[in-house]
Design an enzyme around this catalytic site. Structure first.
Site, mmCIF file in Angstrom:
data_model
loop_
_atom_site.group_PDB
_atom_site.id
_atom_site.type_symbol
_atom_site.label_atom_id
_atom_site.label_comp_id
_atom_site.label_asym_id
_atom_site.label_seq_id
_atom_site.Cartn_x
_atom_site.Cartn_y
_atom_site.Cartn_z
ATOM 1 N N SER A 408 5.901 111.260 27.729
ATOM 2 C CA SER A 408 7.027 112.027 28.255
ATOM 3 C C SER A 408 8.328 111.695 27.536
ATOM 4 C CB SER A 408 7.208 111.733 29.750
ATOM 5 O OG SER A 408 6.045 112.028 30.471
ATOM 6 N N HIS A 429 3.327 117.236 25.052
ATOM 7 C CA HIS A 429 3.813 116.800 26.360
ATOM 8 C C HIS A 429 3.511 117.867 27.402
ATOM 9 C CE1 HIS A 429 7.456 115.884 29.148
ATOM 10 N NE2 HIS A 429 6.334 115.365 29.619
ATOM 11 N N GLU A 441 5.611 120.999 25.709
ATOM 12 C CA GLU A 441 6.532 120.563 24.662
ATOM 13 C C GLU A 441 5.707 120.028 23.491
ATOM 14 O OE1 GLU A 441 10.886 118.904 25.777
ATOM 15 O OE2 GLU A 441 9.255 117.791 26.692
ATOM 16 N N ASN A 479 13.068 115.890 29.391
ATOM 17 C CA ASN A 479 13.379 114.640 30.082
ATOM 18 C C ASN A 479 14.681 114.013 29.599
ATOM 19 O OD1 ASN A 479 11.290 114.644 31.902
ATOM 20 N ND2 ASN A 479 9.868 113.597 30.545
#
Length: 700
Positions: A408, A429, A441, A479
């Site tokens: 992540s 991801h 991602e 994130n």
């Protein structure tokens, strides 16, 4: 070749439409249909069949014409010409008949379709409603309750379902033209007249009392704050209580209101953003890709199991590696449970479930991954552990296998350095739950090969994900941006807000969940464990995490423990406020020398959303994201950002970058520069009176 061709086959006139790739209702197509129907009134035909060449029936409006001056004939004029034909007109559908395409079919006097065809009115997904009679004709055929569900959800339905709702008269199994001609012959032989849907009258007494009010309340939960779904209900209500032409006028007026709304502009922006995200700047379109026929996954936990399901669902076999047989069995049991949930929802048959499960094989031996084409590591977020895994993969996997990490936030290059083939390493991801969430991602490392990137983007489509390419930095796009969002939520909390106020503000604005509820759902202990591995400098300001840590340290881990920011009913998981939490917040505020104050809803909204936007501007400037619209796709599909707001960068454009910039400057003056220094790109664009969208155009 003309977009519309006409021929007589015996005494049946066949109108063929051919406007590749999806027979969109362009001006040329509309003009051709209008002319063909008009001219056919004077020839020897006794019935007319309307069908399409290529892979699909009319798949909808030509979205590129939105916002441009209308050209006659408009869709409504075409539909009127069809409906007023003195000869029966039969729509013969294959592929997808959607939006304006299905409205054309509804205007026809009879409808047939291949069994594989799907029909629907998906306008609501673009913040619109059917604007050419769809809300008036559908309830007259399918009934009011079915029309409400069909049009407010916008999802296509198969031909058999449409037939059961009387939206289709005949399902054809094989040859569409042959079947349509046979159906037309039946109508001619029994002298069937044109059957106009507009002539059907809905008896108001047949509609259960309170149906519309109840449905509006359901939409308040399902489509919070969205304009189009509520307007659809109003249009269908008009179909019940008003004459057809008055209902059409109501529909047209509300369609125009939706078309001119910021919500529809946002949803149309996302429509194009999703498609643009697949294009990689600097990567030739003819870049070769690697064939992925089998996949290995390291880690059979919640994430690894969910990832495995994505591949099994599209027929790609998976080897799921775990540390021992017990872990394998636990992982497979969770996968089986997830498939059972899908089965109960009617989205999967027992045979399909059995087939998918047969494609997932457990193993404890890295040697069993020797021939797979792709390996995805999905172990705990620990860089040393991931490097250890990749060193083993380097040893056992065949040359040319793609080695991917589901991290992540960890550094892709550090992970790739554990191998002798960093060019084969990439980040994939997935978002939790991985078998449900659409976003993927794709994170490129500094040495990721072009064909590896191209393969990852292509593979995302195969497994039905929406891919966005991200650069390699802590947290990538999503994130990295969620950190300032979460930071401001925590600071608002300690400075004077309550969990309920913050979550209510964000949910009312349209977020799928508020940040405190999200924390409880994910588990507060996850962030706590991550912070335990950081030094004080890496953790940052204690005010941004002290409340969450204090909750964990008294056993309040979130939903899993029955208590976090809220208390949860053990049976229903319904949440309720808890005075113990407020006391804990006040104690933490006192311990950190903060005098709590009243914080307005507007301040909460602006602090959380503008923190996202400011970080997004930094991400654009350093190249972590290719374009602002990519950031919007990430946030809508991965983080519950309201689609009708268009994503954080589009939202910033819609309210004006000057307002965002001025607010951030005010927050800087109030709270200090540490968190509220305006991003240089945002500053420049605001001062030049530009938008993120215009910046994108300037870059190309």
């Amino acid at each position: 070749m003309s977009t519309v061709n006409y021929e007589l086959i015996g005494d049946i006139g066949v109108i063929r439409l051919n406007n590749p790739p999806v027979n969109a209702l362009s001006h040329g197509l509309r003009e051709g249909i209008w002319g063909a129907i008009k001219n056919a009134q004077e020839d020897a035909s006794k019935a007319l069949v309307l069908l399409c060449e290529g892979r699909t029936f009319i798949a909808g409006a030509d979205i590129t014409e939105f916002g441009k001056p209308p050209q006659a004939p408009g869709l409504s004029e075409v539909i009127t010409e069809i409906e007023n034909s003195c000869k029966p007109v039969i729509a013969a559908m294959h592929g997808t008949a959607l939006g304006g395409g299905f409205e054309v079919a509804l205007a026809c006097h009879y409808r047939c379709a291949l069994a594989s065809a799907k029909v629907g009115l998906p306008e609501v997904k673009l913040g619109l409603l059917p604007g050419a009679g769809g809300t008036q004709r559908t309830p007259r055929l399918a009934g009011v309750a079915a029309a409400l569900e069909l049009i407010t959800k916008g999802s296509p339905i198969p031909a058999a379902k449409a037939e059961s709702l009387k939206l289709i008269d005949r399902v054809i199994d094989d040859d569409l033209l042959k079947g349509a001609l046979a159906f037309a012959r039946e109508l001619i032989d029994r002298n069937a007249p044109p059957r106009r849907v507009r002539d059907i009258v809905i008896d108001p007494a047949s509609v259960p009392e309170g149906l519309f009010d109840d449905f509006r309340q359901r939409l308040e939960k399902r489509a919070r704050g969205q304009l189009a779904p509520q307007h659809i209900v109003t249009c269908i209500e008009a179909a019940v209580h008003q004459p057809f032409d008055e209902g059409l006028t109501k529909e047209l007026n509300l369609f125009i209101e939706c078309l001119l709304s910021s919500q529809s502009a946002a949803l149309r922006h996302l429509f194009f953003a999703e498609r643009t995200a697949t294009k990689i700047q600097g990567l030739p379109k003819d870049t070769p890709t690697r064939e992925i026929k089998s996949v290995g996954i390291i880690g059979g936990g919640t994430m690894g199991g969910g990832i495995a399901m994505n591949f099994a669902n599209v027929g790609i076999p998976v080897k799921l590696l775990e540390i021992d047989q017990a872990a394998i069995e636990r992982g497979l049991a969770v996968i089986d449970k997830n498939y059972n949930i899908t089965l109960k929802k009617g989205k999967l048959t027992e045979a399909q479930k059995t087939h998918c499960l047969s494609l997932i094989e457990g193993t404890t031996d890295y040697a069993d991954l020797a021939e797979v084409d792709l390996v995805i590591e999905a172990v705990f977020e620990n860089i040393e552990l991931k490097q250890e895994v990749f060193a083993k993969l380097d040893q056992f996997c065949k040359p040319g296998a793609i080695l991917a990490t589901n991290t992540s936030y960890q550094d892709i290059d550090q992970i790739a350095a554990a191998t002798n083939r960093p060019e084969d390493v990439i980040g994939l991801h997935f978002f939790s739950p991985a078998n449900v969430m659409k976003l993927l991602e794709v994170v490129r490392g500094s040495k990721s090969a072009d064909d590896v990137i191209a393969t990852a983007m292509q593979l995302a489509k195969i497994i039905k994900k929406v891919p966005v390419l991200a650069g390699n930095c802590f947290g990538f796009i999503g994130n990295r941006m969620v950190r300032p969002y979460g930071r401001e939520a925590q600071l608002c909390l300690i400075e004077g807000a309550t969990p309920e106020q913050i979550d209510t503000v964000m949910q009312s604005w349209g977020m799928a969940m508020g940040p405190m509820a999200v924390g409880d759902l994910a588990g507060l202990d996850i962030g706590y464990k991550v912070r335990q591995g950081l030094n004080e400098a890496e953790k940052g300001d204690p005010k941004t995490y002290c409340i969450a840590d204090a909750l964990v340290e008294i056993g309040r881990l979130g939903q899993k423990s029955g208590a976090g920011y809220y208390r949860y009913d053990p049976k229903t998981r319904a949440r309720s406020s808890d005075p113990e939490v407020l006391a804990l917040i006040e104690a933490q505020a006192e311990a950190h020398g903060i005098e709590r104050r009243e914080i307005s809803d507007e301040e909460i909204l602006n602090r959380l959303t503008f923190a996202l936007i400011n970080e997004g501007a930094k991400i654009l400037e350093d190249g972590t994201a290719q374009r602002p619209s990519d950031i919007d796709v990430v946030y809508v599909y991965g983080y519950g950002f309201p689609p009708h707001r268009g994503g954080p960068m589009h939202y910033a454009d819609s309210i004006g970058l000057a307002k965002v910039y001025e607010s951030i400057c005010a927050f800087r003056d109030q709270h200090g520069e540490a968190y509220w220094t305006p991003a240089p790109l945002l500053t420049r664009l605001a001062q030049e009176g530009k938008t993120f969208a215009s910046w994108t155009n300037d870059q190309h």
